[in-house]
Design a protein around this motif. Structure first.
Motif, PDB file in Angstrom:
ATOM      1  N   LEU A 134     -61.438  24.652 -66.774  1.00  0.00           N
ATOM      2  CA  LEU A 134     -62.195  23.407 -66.639  1.00  0.00           C
ATOM      3  C   LEU A 134     -63.695  23.616 -66.717  1.00  0.00           C
ATOM      4  O   LEU A 134     -64.444  22.671 -66.973  1.00  0.00           O
ATOM      5  CB  LEU A 134     -61.842  22.721 -65.317  1.00  0.00           C
ATOM      6  CG  LEU A 134     -60.588  21.852 -65.311  1.00  0.00           C
ATOM      7  CD1 LEU A 134     -60.260  21.408 -63.901  1.00  0.00           C
ATOM      8  CD2 LEU A 134     -60.750  20.651 -66.222  1.00  0.00           C
ATOM      9  N   LEU A 135     -64.153  24.854 -66.491  1.00  0.00           N
ATOM     10  CA  LEU A 135     -65.587  25.135 -66.590  1.00  0.00           C
ATOM     11  C   LEU A 135     -66.131  24.845 -67.980  1.00  0.00           C
ATOM     12  O   LEU A 135     -67.311  24.540 -68.147  1.00  0.00           O
ATOM     13  CB  LEU A 135     -65.855  26.599 -66.240  1.00  0.00           C
ATOM     14  CG  LEU A 135     -65.745  26.987 -64.764  1.00  0.00           C
ATOM     15  CD1 LEU A 135     -65.856  28.494 -64.616  1.00  0.00           C
ATOM     16  CD2 LEU A 135     -66.831  26.298 -63.949  1.00  0.00           C
TER      17      LEU A 135
ATOM     18  N   SER B 216     -70.267  24.621 -59.907  1.00  0.00           N
ATOM     19  CA  SER B 216     -68.978  23.946 -60.071  1.00  0.00           C
ATOM     20  C   SER B 216     -67.842  24.711 -59.402  1.00  0.00           C
ATOM     21  O   SER B 216     -67.049  24.150 -58.649  1.00  0.00           O
ATOM     22  CB  SER B 216     -68.672  23.768 -61.565  1.00  0.00           C
ATOM     23  OG  SER B 216     -69.631  22.975 -62.200  1.00  0.00           O
ATOM     24  N   PHE B 217     -67.752  26.021 -59.689  1.00  0.00           N
ATOM     25  CA  PHE B 217     -66.566  26.793 -59.330  1.00  0.00           C
ATOM     26  C   PHE B 217     -66.624  27.410 -57.936  1.00  0.00           C
ATOM     27  O   PHE B 217     -65.590  27.565 -57.275  1.00  0.00           O
ATOM     28  CB  PHE B 217     -66.364  27.911 -60.365  1.00  0.00           C
ATOM     29  CG  PHE B 217     -65.089  28.686 -60.189  1.00  0.00           C
ATOM     30  CD1 PHE B 217     -63.862  28.093 -60.442  1.00  0.00           C
ATOM     31  CD2 PHE B 217     -65.106  30.000 -59.762  1.00  0.00           C
ATOM     32  CE1 PHE B 217     -62.682  28.792 -60.278  1.00  0.00           C
ATOM     33  CE2 PHE B 217     -63.934  30.721 -59.606  1.00  0.00           C
ATOM     34  CZ  PHE B 217     -62.709  30.114 -59.864  1.00  0.00           C
ATOM     35  N   LEU B 218     -67.822  27.763 -57.453  1.00  0.00           N
ATOM     36  CA  LEU B 218     -67.948  28.461 -56.173  1.00  0.00           C
ATOM     37  C   LEU B 218     -67.341  27.696 -54.989  1.00  0.00           C
ATOM     38  O   LEU B 218     -66.676  28.306 -54.137  1.00  0.00           O
ATOM     39  CB  LEU B 218     -69.420  28.785 -55.898  1.00  0.00           C
ATOM     40  CG  LEU B 218     -69.688  29.687 -54.677  1.00  0.00           C
ATOM     41  CD1 LEU B 218     -69.021  31.041 -54.854  1.00  0.00           C
ATOM     42  CD2 LEU B 218     -71.191  29.862 -54.471  1.00  0.00           C
ATOM     43  N   PRO B 219     -67.539  26.370 -54.869  1.00  0.00           N
ATOM     44  CA  PRO B 219     -66.915  25.661 -53.746  1.00  0.00           C
ATOM     45  C   PRO B 219     -65.390  25.787 -53.726  1.00  0.00           C
ATOM     46  O   PRO B 219     -64.792  25.980 -52.661  1.00  0.00           O
ATOM     47  CB  PRO B 219     -67.349  24.201 -53.978  1.00  0.00           C
ATOM     48  CG  PRO B 219     -68.622  24.311 -54.735  1.00  0.00           C
ATOM     49  CD  PRO B 219     -68.430  25.492 -55.647  1.00  0.00           C
TER      50      PRO B 219
ATOM     51  N   PRO C 164     -52.199  16.528 -62.698  1.00  0.00           N
ATOM     52  CA  PRO C 164     -53.484  16.193 -62.071  1.00  0.00           C
ATOM     53  C   PRO C 164     -54.695  16.594 -62.906  1.00  0.00           C
ATOM     54  O   PRO C 164     -55.714  15.894 -62.899  1.00  0.00           O
ATOM     55  CB  PRO C 164     -53.444  16.969 -60.739  1.00  0.00           C
ATOM     56  CG  PRO C 164     -52.376  17.989 -60.898  1.00  0.00           C
ATOM     57  CD  PRO C 164     -51.392  17.415 -61.859  1.00  0.00           C
ATOM     58  N   VAL C 165     -54.595  17.720 -63.628  1.00  0.00           N
ATOM     59  CA  VAL C 165     -55.703  18.123 -64.501  1.00  0.00           C
ATOM     60  C   VAL C 165     -55.914  17.083 -65.593  1.00  0.00           C
ATOM     61  O   VAL C 165     -57.041  16.653 -65.858  1.00  0.00           O
ATOM     62  CB  VAL C 165     -55.438  19.509 -65.122  1.00  0.00           C
ATOM     63  CG1 VAL C 165     -56.445  19.798 -66.246  1.00  0.00           C
ATOM     64  CG2 VAL C 165     -55.544  20.597 -64.065  1.00  0.00           C
TER      65      VAL C 165
ATOM     66  N   VAL D 262     -66.006  16.051 -62.697  1.00  0.00           N
ATOM     67  CA  VAL D 262     -64.636  16.500 -62.958  1.00  0.00           C
ATOM     68  C   VAL D 262     -64.251  17.613 -61.993  1.00  0.00           C
ATOM     69  O   VAL D 262     -63.143  17.619 -61.427  1.00  0.00           O
ATOM     70  CB  VAL D 262     -64.485  16.972 -64.423  1.00  0.00           C
ATOM     71  CG1 VAL D 262     -63.185  17.732 -64.614  1.00  0.00           C
ATOM     72  CG2 VAL D 262     -64.526  15.779 -65.369  1.00  0.00           C
ATOM     73  N   TYR D 263     -65.154  18.553 -61.790  1.00  0.00           N
ATOM     74  CA  TYR D 263     -64.844  19.670 -60.894  1.00  0.00           C
ATOM     75  C   TYR D 263     -64.726  19.202 -59.443  1.00  0.00           C
ATOM     76  O   TYR D 263     -63.875  19.695 -58.682  1.00  0.00           O
ATOM     77  CB  TYR D 263     -65.882  20.780 -61.017  1.00  0.00           C
ATOM     78  CG  TYR D 263     -65.205  22.098 -61.271  1.00  0.00           C
ATOM     79  CD1 TYR D 263     -64.729  22.863 -60.211  1.00  0.00           C
ATOM     80  CD2 TYR D 263     -64.984  22.553 -62.554  1.00  0.00           C
ATOM     81  CE1 TYR D 263     -64.062  24.060 -60.428  1.00  0.00           C
ATOM     82  CE2 TYR D 263     -64.325  23.739 -62.792  1.00  0.00           C
ATOM     83  CZ  TYR D 263     -63.870  24.493 -61.724  1.00  0.00           C
ATOM     84  OH  TYR D 263     -63.199  25.653 -61.960  1.00  0.00           O
TER      85      TYR D 263
END
Length: 483
Positions: free
Chosen positions: A338-339, A421-424, A257-258, A293-294
């Motif tokens: 991914l970041l 991007s990452f927090l959610p 999936p990535v 992407v994220y």
């Protein structure tokens, strides 16, 4: 507008192609886990390590150089074509010669010797096809590339499943790989020859600029490849092919999936970024791609991080539950990675091949040293080490080597992007994990599904709230294209 239109068209076709290929690959693994054993998957993982490394020499970074350079003369392309052919022949001979010592002295797997001899012929053929793939990418012909990458995995899938049912074991994977490889190369040639048919012309002095650019690219890719495959390589060397098989199946569930989501944009990012000359426009495009992407990866990573046992149990079967701890930690690792990886093509798009090489050199040295030390204890220790390195070292490298020189990013700018991007995903995982810890078990699929949907709803809502400007920008572009 032309670039945006090419990007949107490319997204549509590349998304369809990547989705189709990922579904085929996932279904292929689902079926094969019922027909093959962990040792077969471990052996094929070792084969792909060796063949992937050899393929780097066939390309020699020339493909990226062709895409980067604005104008390619007929003489330059002909010289580079025959150089790729010669490198393909050389890679084939080297693999034939060294297959036995690699099999015995590196991995202690005698069966690997026969497999490598069989598969070596693919490099001979790839030398004739590799330039045409580069030309299709340079011309932004994502539709043609997508169609080719839809047909060929399907052919490989059919051959692999048929041979696995007939009891070929690991050779079902080998012959399926070869069919996919040969069919893809043939279609690249047929579709790409409209742009160039090589002449009997070879002057190495005319392509020195390509080789200088390509040399850095090849060196970078070798380093990157060893870093990316370092876990499989060292597990195969230090532990066993059976353990490697369990680990690799977990890694496949994360990587597919990535790769599906990231490849939709990264396959186009380098040629599209290279065509954008305005720095402000490039910055906005890069940040938008990072956010999109994220957004796309949140549903997948939430499932793999919070419900690894359920995923393994219902997808592979109970005998593969040993892969579950590897699945959770690998998913966390790639969620953090991914970041920065969506920004990777920026250095090459601005002609900074040397800086890109040194970034990946230090990145790879750090990762491989960590793996060599921690794999002496267990794979779990190694994954914890990689997560820590990614979070505290590599993100800082990305800021100071990529984003600060190109966009003038500060620490606050980078933290803002990372948070949005990452927090959610982080919040969705914490909520879902807390609920599943108290109210669910991995065999209760309905309760797990309810917790997953709740966490996903909260994560996507938080993402929208934090990224209203990005969502608005994407809507504007889509609306402008429709009008």
């Amino acid at each position: 507008m032309l670039v945006t239109k090419s990007l949107v068209s490319g997204v549509k076709w590349t998304t369809f192609q990547s989705t189709f290929s990922a579904v085929i690959q996932v279904f292929r693994v689902f079926v094969l886990t019922k027909l093959l054993i962990a040792n077969d998957f471990g052996l094929m993982a070792l084969v792909l390590i060796v063949t992937g490394f050899s393929q780097l020499f066939v390309d020699f970074g020339i493909s990226s150089a062709i895409i980067y350079k604005r104008n390619n003369t007929e003489g330059e392309l002909s010289t580079l074509y025959w150089l790729n052919v010669a490198l393909g022949c050389f890679a084939c001979l080297i693999l034939l010669f060294f297959s036995y010592p690699i099999s015995i002295y590196v991995f202690n797997e005698i069966e690997l010797n026969n497999i490598l001899k069989i598969i070596s012929i693919t490099f001979l053929f790839n030398g004739f096809a590799i330039q045409y793939k580069a030309l299709l990418s340079k011309k932004l012909m994502f539709k043609s590339l997508a169609k080719i990458n839809i047909v060929t995995p399907l052919l490989g899938f059919v051959v692999t499943i048929i041979l696995a049912y007939q009891g070929y074991g690991v050779y079902a994977l080998v012959y399926g790989y070869m069919v996919e490889n040969f069919s893809r190369g043939s279609l690249f040639i047929l579709r790409g020859k409209q742009f160039h048919i090589p002449k009997w012309y070879f002057k190495i002095n005319e392509v020195k600029s390509y080789l200088n650019f390509g040399g850095y690219q090849m060196s970078e890719r070798i380093i990157t490849y060893f870093r990316q495959q370092g876990d499989n390589l060292l597990i195969g060397a230090f532990l066993s092919t059976e353990i490697l098989g369990f680990y690799n199946l977990a890694k496949i569930l994360v990587m597919k999936p990535v790769q599906l989501i990231r490849s939709v944009f990264n396959k186009m990012a380098f040629p599209v970024y290279s065509s954008i000359q305005n720095d402000d426009q490039l910055k906005k495009m890069a940040l938008t791609i990072n956010k999109v992407v994220y957004l796309a990866i949140i549903p997948v990573m939430l499932l793999l991080i919070v419900f690894p046992e359920t995923t393994i149990y219902y997808f592979y079967g109970e005998k593969w539950l040993s892969s579950a701890p590897y699945l959770r930690l690998t998913a966390i690792l790639f969620s953090i990675r991914l970041l920065r990886t969506t920004f990777g093509p920026l250095l090459l798009a601005r002609g900074k091949a040397k800086q890109s090489f040194y970034f990946n050199l230090w990145f790879s040295i750090i990762v491989l040293v960590a793996l060599c030390v921690t794999l002496q204890f267990s794979i779990i220790y190694a994954l914890y080490a990689l997560i820590s390195i990614e979070l505290f070292i590599l993100q800082a490298m990305n800021l100071y080597i990529v984003l600060k020189p190109i966009f003038g990013f500060t620490i606050n700018d980078y933290l803002k992007v990372a948070t949005e991007s990452f927090l959610p995903l982080l919040f969705a995982c914490l909520l879902s994990f807390s609920l599943s810890y108290f109210y669910s078990d991995f065999t209760n699929v309905l309760l797990s599904l309810g917790i997953y949907i709740l966490g996903l709803f909260v994560g996507l809502g938080l993402f929208y709230w934090l990224n209203k400007n990005t969502v608005g920008f994407v809507k504007e572009k889509i609306k402008a294209l429709k009008s």
